[in-house]
Motif scaffolding. Structure first.
Motif, mmCIF file in Angstrom:
data_model
loop_
_atom_site.group_PDB
_atom_site.id
_atom_site.type_symbol
_atom_site.label_atom_id
_atom_site.label_comp_id
_atom_site.label_asym_id
_atom_site.label_seq_id
_atom_site.Cartn_x
_atom_site.Cartn_y
_atom_site.Cartn_z
ATOM 1 N N LYS A 251 0.822 -1.212 0.000
ATOM 2 C CA LYS A 251 0.000 0.000 0.000
ATOM 3 C C LYS A 251 0.855 1.260 0.000
ATOM 4 O O LYS A 251 0.495 2.278 -0.580
ATOM 5 C CB LYS A 251 -0.953 -0.026 1.197
ATOM 6 N N THR A 252 1.992 1.197 0.681
ATOM 7 C CA THR A 252 2.917 2.330 0.684
ATOM 8 C C THR A 252 4.320 1.833 0.352
ATOM 9 O O THR A 252 4.666 0.685 0.619
ATOM 10 C CB THR A 252 2.937 3.033 2.054
ATOM 11 N N LEU A 253 5.113 2.707 -0.235
ATOM 12 C CA LEU A 253 6.479 2.368 -0.604
ATOM 13 C C LEU A 253 7.465 3.159 0.244
ATOM 14 O O LEU A 253 7.193 4.291 0.673
ATOM 15 C CB LEU A 253 6.738 2.701 -2.071
ATOM 16 N N GLU A 254 8.623 2.565 0.457
ATOM 17 C CA GLU A 254 9.697 3.286 1.119
ATOM 18 C C GLU A 254 10.250 4.349 0.165
ATOM 19 O O GLU A 254 10.200 4.201 -1.054
ATOM 20 C CB GLU A 254 10.799 2.313 1.524
ATOM 21 N N ALA A 255 10.785 5.393 0.734
ATOM 22 C CA ALA A 255 11.268 6.513 -0.086
ATOM 23 C C ALA A 255 12.389 6.097 -1.027
ATOM 24 O O ALA A 255 12.531 6.667 -2.118
ATOM 25 C CB ALA A 255 11.737 7.640 0.830
ATOM 26 N N ASN A 256 13.155 5.097 -0.633
ATOM 27 C CA ASN A 256 14.281 4.673 -1.466
ATOM 28 C C ASN A 256 13.931 3.497 -2.370
ATOM 29 O O ASN A 256 14.828 2.811 -2.882
ATOM 30 C CB ASN A 256 15.480 4.307 -0.594
ATOM 31 N N ALA A 257 12.648 3.263 -2.603
ATOM 32 C CA ALA A 257 12.226 2.171 -3.483
ATOM 33 C C ALA A 257 12.731 2.417 -4.898
ATOM 34 O O ALA A 257 12.900 3.575 -5.324
ATOM 35 C CB ALA A 257 10.705 2.066 -3.491
ATOM 36 N N PRO A 258 13.013 1.345 -5.664
ATOM 37 C CA PRO A 258 13.475 1.513 -7.050
ATOM 38 C C PRO A 258 12.488 2.333 -7.872
ATOM 39 O O PRO A 258 11.275 2.260 -7.670
ATOM 40 C CB PRO A 258 13.564 0.070 -7.561
ATOM 41 N N GLU A 259 13.012 3.087 -8.822
ATOM 42 C CA GLU A 259 12.172 3.989 -9.612
ATOM 43 C C GLU A 259 11.090 3.236 -10.361
ATOM 44 O O GLU A 259 9.937 3.694 -10.434
ATOM 45 C CB GLU A 259 13.030 4.788 -10.589
ATOM 46 N N MET A 260 11.420 2.067 -10.950
ATOM 47 C CA MET A 260 10.393 1.354 -11.710
ATOM 48 C C MET A 260 9.274 0.871 -10.795
ATOM 49 O O MET A 260 8.108 0.814 -11.198
ATOM 50 C CB MET A 260 10.995 0.187 -12.497
ATOM 51 N N LEU A 261 9.616 0.523 -9.532
ATOM 52 C CA LEU A 261 8.583 0.119 -8.583
ATOM 53 C C LEU A 261 7.682 1.296 -8.238
ATOM 54 O O LEU A 261 6.461 1.148 -8.114
ATOM 55 C CB LEU A 261 9.233 -0.443 -7.320
ATOM 56 N N LYS A 262 8.254 2.484 -8.129
ATOM 57 C CA LYS A 262 7.451 3.683 -7.878
ATOM 58 C C LYS A 262 6.489 3.942 -9.033
ATOM 59 O O LYS A 262 5.338 4.349 -8.814
ATOM 60 C CB LYS A 262 8.364 4.894 -7.675
#
Length: 369
Positions: A251-262
C-alpha cells in the motif's frame, strides 16, 4: 409463483444484457455459463463519446467464461476490422487494455478488451491464478466471439498484447491462422521473467531453489485445501532464501524504493487503481510460476510464418530488452521494432502523449485488409 418466476427471468435477462450496442445487435455465444458483472462505467479512463460500448461474455475451449468490453465506432456501417486487446499481467480491462481498445475504436476498429480467465470479472473457480496456455487460449476465444458478429469482418482480426499479456498474444497468433497481425507494447515475456528473473539474473542454483519452493508449496496447498498467495517473480533474501509476499505492490512504498517500482505503484495503487486488479490489491497464487517454468512462451515463434509483427517499447523502459530480443528472434520479414523516445514502461500504459496510437492505427489498417 408464476409472477415471481417471470420477474426472475426478466431480472436475469436484464443482468445479462449483452445482446445489443445502441444500434448494433451483438450475437452471443451458445452455452456460456454467465457470470455476474457490473454494468456501470467503472473504467480508470474517461468514456469516449465517439464509440459505443457493451460488456460481453464468451466461452473459451476449456468452457471457462471470459468477460470483455466491446467497443465500436459510433455510426459505423458494414463489416469492420477488429482487434483483441489484453494486459498487463495482473491488470484488468478497466485499465490500460481498455484505454487502448477504446482509443483504437475511435479510429475505426471494433475492439474487445478482456479479463483473462481467473481474473477480474472473468470466470474460473480458482481466483488469481495465471496460465500461459489458458491466457493464450483466451485470445483465440475472443476471436471466436468476434467472428460471430455480423459487424466484424472475420478475415480482418488482429491482436494487441500489453505488457505481460504480450507473450500470450504472440503465442496465440503463432497457432491461430485467423489472427492476421499482432502488436505488442511494453512487452514482458512472463515465462522468461518468472523462470529467469529480471534481466535473467537467476543462477542455475537459484532456479532450482525456486522450483523446490514452488513444489513444496503444492504440498502445503494440498494439505490446507486452498491456494496460498504469493508474488509471481520470486526473489531472495539476505540469506539466499526464496522471498515471497502476499501483495504485488504494498500500500505504501519506502522513499528509497526503485524507480520502476514507484512507477508501477503510482499507476496501480494511484491513478489507475481498480478494485478488481490483482496488481492494485493482491497477488497471484504462490504456485503460479509453476507452468511458466514448464512452458516458454516464445518457443514457437517460427510458426508465425510471415505474419506482420509490431513490437513497441520505450527508450527508458526497464522492459526494453524483451522487445529487442524477441525482434531479433523473429524470422518473419514483416517485423518492426518501434522504440518510443523518452517513454518508460508505464508511460506506455496510459500516457496519451507517449502511446503511439497513430502507429497502431497505421499498422492494423495496413495489415487487416
Amino acid at each position: 409463483m408464476k409472477k415471481i418466476l417471470k420477474m426472475t427471468a426478466l431480472a436475469a435477462a436484464l443482468a445479462f444484457s449483452t445482446t445489443a450496442l445502441a444500434n448494433i445487435e451483438v450475437t452471443p455465444m451458445k452455452n456460456v455459463q454467465t457470470v455476474t458483472v457490473s454494468q456501470e462505467w467503472d473504467k480508470t479512463f474517461a468514456k469516449s463519446d465517439k464509440v459505443e460500448h457493451q460488456k460481453v461474455q464468451f466461452r473459451n475451449r476449456f468452457g471457462n467464461t471470459v468477460v470483455g468490453d466491446l467497443y465500436m465506432p459510433k455510426n459505423a456501417k458494414g463489416k469492420l476490422p477488429a482487434i483483441v486487446v489484453s494486459g498487463p499481467f495482473g491488470a484488468v480491462k478497466e485499465q490500460s487494455s481498455g484505454l487502448h481498445a477504446q482509443t483504437l475504436a475511435e479510429r475505426g476498429f471494433v475492439t474487445l478488451a478482456f479479463d483473462p480467465s481467473f481474473t477480474g470479472e472473468s470466470g474460473g473457480a480458482v481466483r488469481d491464478v495465471a496460465s500461459p496456455e489458458m491466457f493464450t487460449e483466451d485470445f483465440s476465444a475472443a476471436v471466436d466471439f468476434l467472428g460471430l458478429q455480423a459487424f466484424v469482418d472475420r478475415e480482418k482480426i488482429g491482436v494487441l498484447g500489453v505488457c505481460g499479456l504480450s507473450g500470450m498474444a504472440i503465442s496465440a497468433t503463432s497457432v491461430d491462422s485467423r489472427i492476421k497481425a499482432v502488436a505488442t507494447t511494453a512487452m514482458y515475456d512472463m515465462s522468461r521473467s518468472m523462470s529467469k528473473g529480471y534481466e535473467d539474473y537467476y543462477t542455475p542454483e537459484q532456479q532450482q531453489k525456486i522450483i523446490k519452493h514452488i513444489s513444496e508449496q503444492r504440498w502445503k496447498d494440498a494439505e490446507n485445501g486452498n491456494f496460498a498467495l504469493g508474488w509471481h517473480e520470486l526473489g531472495f533474501d539476505e540469506n539466499g532464501n526464496v522471498a515471497t509476499g502476499t501483495e504485488v505492490l504494498p500500500k505504501t512504498l519506502e522513499a528509497n524504493a526503485p524507480e520502476m517500482l514507484k512507477r508501477f505503484h503510482d499507476y496501480y495503487r494511484g491513478r489507475a487503481y481498480h478494485k478488481n486488479a490483482i496488481n492494485s490489491n493482491s497477488a497471484w497464487t504462490a504456485t503460479t510460476p509453476y507452468s511458466f517454468f514448464a512452458f516458454p512462451l516464445m518457443a514457437n515463434t517460427d510458426l508465425l510464418g510471415d505474419k506482420p509483427v509490431l513490437l513497441v517499447t520505450g527508450t527508458n523502459a526497464h522492459s526494453r530488452y524483451y522487445s529487442e530480443d524477441v525482434y531479433k528472434q523473429l524470422r518473419t520479414p514483416n517485423k518492426e521494432l518501434l522504440i518510443v523516445d523518452g517513454a518508460d514502461h508505464v508511460d506506455l500504459y496510459d500516457n496519451l502523449n507517449k502511446i503511439p496510437f497513430d502507429k497502431f492505427e497505421a499498422f492494423f489498417k495496413a495489415n487487416l485488409k
